[in-house]
Write a protein that holds these residues in place. Sequence first.
Motif, PDB file in Angstrom:
ATOM      1  N   VAL A   1       0.849  -1.197   0.000  1.00 62.35           N
ATOM      2  CA  VAL A   1       0.000   0.000   0.000  1.00 62.35           C
ATOM      3  C   VAL A   1       0.882   1.243   0.000  1.00 62.35           C
ATOM      4  CG1 VAL A   1      -2.094  -0.979   1.053  1.00 62.35           C
ATOM      5  CG2 VAL A   1      -0.189  -0.292   2.531  1.00 62.35           C
ATOM      6  N   ALA A   2       0.335   2.371  -0.457  1.00 60.71           N
ATOM      7  CA  ALA A   2       1.122   3.609  -0.497  1.00 60.71           C
ATOM      8  C   ALA A   2       0.218   4.824  -0.384  1.00 60.71           C
ATOM      9  CB  ALA A   2       1.938   3.676  -1.787  1.00 60.71           C
ATOM     10  N   ILE A   3       0.798   5.902   0.145  1.00 59.82           N
ATOM     11  CA  ILE A   3       0.121   7.197   0.193  1.00 59.82           C
ATOM     12  C   ILE A   3       0.933   8.153  -0.676  1.00 59.82           C
ATOM     13  CG2 ILE A   3      -0.584   9.148   1.657  1.00 59.82           C
ATOM     14  CD1 ILE A   3      -0.816   7.169   4.023  1.00 59.82           C
ATOM     15  N   ILE A   4       0.322   8.638  -1.745  1.00 60.54           N
ATOM     16  CA  ILE A   4       0.969   9.569  -2.674  1.00 60.54           C
ATOM     17  C   ILE A   4       0.324  10.929  -2.407  1.00 60.54           C
ATOM     18  CG2 ILE A   4       1.492   9.975  -5.128  1.00 60.54           C
ATOM     19  CD1 ILE A   4       2.244   7.165  -4.237  1.00 60.54           C
ATOM     20  N   SER A   5       1.124  11.941  -2.067  1.00 63.51           N
ATOM     21  CA  SER A   5       0.488  13.183  -1.627  1.00 63.51           C
ATOM     22  C   SER A   5       1.194  14.454  -2.077  1.00 63.51           C
ATOM     23  CB  SER A   5       0.375  13.193  -0.101  1.00 63.51           C
ATOM     24  OG  SER A   5      -0.344  14.324   0.312  1.00 63.51           O
ATOM     25  N   LYS A   6       0.362  15.455  -2.369  1.00 70.20           N
ATOM     26  CA  LYS A   6       0.828  16.787  -2.747  1.00 70.20           C
ATOM     27  C   LYS A   6       0.952  17.645  -1.492  1.00 70.20           C
ATOM     28  CE  LYS A   6      -2.066  18.749  -5.640  1.00 70.20           C
ATOM     29  NZ  LYS A   6      -2.843  19.117  -6.847  1.00 70.20           N
ATOM     30  N   ILE A   7       0.181  17.272  -0.442  1.00 70.13           N
ATOM     31  CA  ILE A   7       0.227  18.013   0.816  1.00 70.13           C
ATOM     32  C   ILE A   7       0.984  17.199   1.863  1.00 70.13           C
ATOM     33  CG2 ILE A   7      -1.973  19.144   0.301  1.00 70.13           C
ATOM     34  CD1 ILE A   7      -3.112  17.302   2.637  1.00 70.13           C
ATOM     35  N   GLU A   8       1.313  17.864   2.959  1.00 71.19           N
ATOM     36  CA  GLU A   8       2.098  17.191   3.992  1.00 71.19           C
ATOM     37  C   GLU A   8       1.270  16.125   4.717  1.00 71.19           C
ATOM     38  OE1 GLU A   8       3.437  19.632   7.209  1.00 71.19           O
ATOM     39  OE2 GLU A   8       5.075  18.257   7.709  1.00 71.19           O
ATOM     40  N   VAL A   9       1.829  14.917   4.786  1.00 66.77           N
ATOM     41  CA  VAL A   9       1.205  13.848   5.576  1.00 66.77           C
ATOM     42  C   VAL A   9       2.191  13.506   6.691  1.00 66.77           C
ATOM     43  CG1 VAL A   9       0.188  11.541   5.562  1.00 66.77           C
ATOM     44  CG2 VAL A   9       0.053  12.965   3.512  1.00 66.77           C
ATOM     45  N   LYS A  10       1.737  13.701   7.916  1.00 67.47           N
ATOM     46  CA  LYS A  10       2.622  13.500   9.064  1.00 67.47           C
ATOM     47  C   LYS A  10       2.452  12.121   9.680  1.00 67.47           C
ATOM     48  CE  LYS A  10       2.834  18.331  10.546  1.00 67.47           C
ATOM     49  NZ  LYS A  10       2.243  19.336  11.437  1.00 67.47           N
ATOM     50  N   ASN A  11       3.442  11.749  10.464  1.00 65.82           N
ATOM     51  CA  ASN A  11       3.354  10.562  11.317  1.00 65.82           C
ATOM     52  C   ASN A  11       2.944   9.295  10.550  1.00 65.82           C
ATOM     53  OD1 ASN A  11       3.645   9.326  13.765  1.00 65.82           O
ATOM     54  ND2 ASN A  11       1.658   9.960  14.576  1.00 65.82           N
ATOM     55  N   ILE A  12       3.649   9.020   9.455  1.00 64.34           N
ATOM     56  CA  ILE A  12       3.387   7.818   8.658  1.00 64.34           C
ATOM     57  C   ILE A  12       3.731   6.572   9.477  1.00 64.34           C
ATOM     58  CG2 ILE A  12       4.170   6.478   6.645  1.00 64.34           C
ATOM     59  CD1 ILE A  12       2.544   8.790   5.688  1.00 64.34           C
ATOM     60  N   LYS A  13       2.788   5.640   9.536  1.00 65.14           N
ATOM     61  CA  LYS A  13       3.016   4.397  10.285  1.00 65.14           C
ATOM     62  C   LYS A  13       2.538   3.185   9.496  1.00 65.14           C
ATOM     63  CE  LYS A  13       2.982   6.074  15.037  1.00 65.14           C
ATOM     64  NZ  LYS A  13       2.273   6.090  16.314  1.00 65.14           N
ATOM     65  N   LYS A  14       3.197   2.061   9.735  1.00 60.24           N
ATOM     66  CA  LYS A  14       2.860   0.824   9.029  1.00 60.24           C
ATOM     67  C   LYS A  14       2.498  -0.278  10.009  1.00 60.24           C
ATOM     68  CE  LYS A  14       6.119   2.712   5.839  1.00 60.24           C
ATOM     69  NZ  LYS A  14       7.491   2.733   5.322  1.00 60.24           N
ATOM     70  N   ASN A  15       2.274   0.119  11.255  1.00 63.04           N
ATOM     71  CA  ASN A  15       2.072  -0.892  12.308  1.00 63.04           C
ATOM     72  C   ASN A  15       0.746  -0.721  13.047  1.00 63.04           C
ATOM     73  OD1 ASN A  15       2.644   1.470  13.597  1.00 63.04           O
ATOM     74  ND2 ASN A  15       4.170   0.610  14.982  1.00 63.04           N
ATOM     75  N   LEU A  16      -0.295  -0.249  12.356  1.00 65.41           N
ATOM     76  CA  LEU A  16      -1.596  -0.110  13.027  1.00 65.41           C
ATOM     77  C   LEU A  16      -2.065  -1.462  13.547  1.00 65.41           C
ATOM     78  CD1 LEU A  16      -4.141   1.930  13.489  1.00 65.41           C
ATOM     79  CD2 LEU A  16      -5.157   0.536  11.690  1.00 65.41           C
ATOM     80  N   ILE A  17      -1.865  -2.501  12.740  1.00 64.85           N
ATOM     81  CA  ILE A  17      -2.214  -3.844  13.203  1.00 64.85           C
ATOM     82  C   ILE A  17      -0.965  -4.719  13.153  1.00 64.85           C
ATOM     83  CG2 ILE A  17      -4.544  -3.587  12.242  1.00 64.85           C
ATOM     84  CD1 ILE A  17      -3.711  -5.842  10.234  1.00 64.85           C
ATOM     85  N   SER A  18      -0.991  -5.809  13.929  1.00 64.10           N
ATOM     86  CA  SER A  18       0.077  -6.801  13.808  1.00 64.10           C
ATOM     87  C   SER A  18      -0.465  -7.916  12.923  1.00 64.10           C
ATOM     88  CB  SER A  18       0.459  -7.342  15.178  1.00 64.10           C
ATOM     89  OG  SER A  18      -0.644  -7.990  15.767  1.00 64.10           O
ATOM     90  N   ASP A  19       0.195  -8.107  11.780  1.00 61.83           N
ATOM     91  CA  ASP A  19      -0.278  -9.052  10.778  1.00 61.83           C
ATOM     92  C   ASP A  19       0.443 -10.387  10.962  1.00 61.83           C
ATOM     93  OD1 ASP A  19      -0.517 -10.458   8.212  1.00 61.83           O
ATOM     94  OD2 ASP A  19      -1.339  -8.567   7.449  1.00 61.83           O
ATOM     95  N   ASP A  20      -0.320 -11.443  11.226  1.00 61.37           N
ATOM     96  CA  ASP A  20       0.263 -12.778  11.452  1.00 61.37           C
ATOM     97  C   ASP A  20       1.197 -13.198  10.317  1.00 61.37           C
ATOM     98  OD1 ASP A  20      -1.198 -12.943  13.722  1.00 61.37           O
ATOM     99  OD2 ASP A  20      -2.653 -14.416  12.994  1.00 61.37           O
ATOM    100  N   LEU A  21       0.794 -12.883   9.091  1.00 63.94           N
ATOM    101  CA  LEU A  21       1.570 -13.318   7.925  1.00 63.94           C
ATOM    102  C   LEU A  21       2.552 -12.244   7.453  1.00 63.94           C
ATOM    103  CD1 LEU A  21      -1.193 -15.185   5.851  1.00 63.94           C
ATOM    104  CD2 LEU A  21       0.334 -16.089   7.605  1.00 63.94           C
ATOM    105  N   LYS A  22       2.665 -11.157   8.213  1.00 57.22           N
ATOM    106  CA  LYS A  22       3.606 -10.066   7.886  1.00 57.22           C
ATOM    107  C   LYS A  22       3.356  -9.508   6.480  1.00 57.22           C
ATOM    108  CE  LYS A  22       6.005 -10.863  11.718  1.00 57.22           C
ATOM    109  NZ  LYS A  22       5.315 -10.247  12.847  1.00 57.22           N
ATOM    110  N   GLN A  23       2.089  -9.412   6.079  1.00 57.43           N
ATOM    111  CA  GLN A  23       1.785  -8.853   4.765  1.00 57.43           C
ATOM    112  C   GLN A  23       1.578  -7.343   4.872  1.00 57.43           C
ATOM    113  OE1 GLN A  23      -1.437 -11.246   3.143  1.00 57.43           O
ATOM    114  NE2 GLN A  23      -0.064 -12.978   2.856  1.00 57.43           N
ATOM    115  N   SER A  24       1.958  -6.631   3.805  1.00 48.38           N
ATOM    116  CA  SER A  24       1.886  -5.160   3.804  1.00 48.38           C
ATOM    117  C   SER A  24       0.503  -4.710   3.360  1.00 48.38           C
ATOM    118  CB  SER A  24       2.945  -4.602   2.866  1.00 48.38           C
ATOM    119  OG  SER A  24       4.221  -5.064   3.253  1.00 48.38           O
TER     120      SER A  24
END
Length: 258
Positions: free
Chosen positions: A65-88
């Motif tokens: 997944v990705a966030i493509i942005s023209k405006i400022e996006v703060k505090n980017i995180k990839k760990n909202l959930i813990s994924d058993d299979l470590k999928q993105s």
Amino acid sequence: MKIISWNVNSVRARITNILNYIKQAKPDILLLQEIKTQDENFPYEEFKKIGYESHVYGQKSYNGVAIISKIEVKNIKKNLISDDLKQSRVITGEIQIKRSKINLINIYVPNGNPIDTEKYEYKKKWLNNFILNIKKELSKNSKLLIAGDFNIIPEEIDVYDFKRYENDALGKLEIRKKFRELLNLGFKDVYRIKNRNKQEYTFWDYFAGSWQKNYGMRIDHFLLSNNLLDNIVSININKNPRSKTKPSDHTPIELEIS
DNA sequence: ATGGCTGAGCTACTCAGA
């Protein structure tokens, strides 16, 4: 502010289509799913050239997944959930609209088919885990926007032939109830509240002339927390990109908020 | 129609998608 969600089914195979679409649709933020590449092979430069910053949570071959942005996006995180299979499958960030801080949550929910396998169990577990973490998020910041490919047909109206999907991982009641559970936390399905009885789709299979026959389903969604509903300007499913050559099997859903 | 198409990885074919 225009925020768009699109499952592109490979960002590299689709880069020309995506860039052409951006030039026409001019989103402030584009939320992508199924980018199907690792971070190091993501086309950062192509987006930078037209004024967009890319925040990427990639994976080799699948998901991403990705966030493509023209405006400022703060505090980017990839760990909202813990994924058993470590999928993105989840990337989050914060944006400012007027005086409000809004959390953006971009998701790619597991498909879950076939239903008699561990894939279906993974989808259920993933959704339970996601719902739990959304509850936690709500206690920290009540202004949330969840967008992406949910792989859920919310109601019978959301697919060309419901009978064919009632025992499918996208249409099973058990899964649709997870969607309702999410709404019951205090969200609205923005497309559906603005289009009470309209039958439109965001996905059409590549095979069997599904696009030509309009055999589609509405599985890509924008959920907004109830306290943001007054900010909605418009919501639109843009079918045009699905009609192009070398299309993704999904088409973008476009939200304008003020 | 449990797949008719498409993409990634890889270089023949499997896995995954919905």
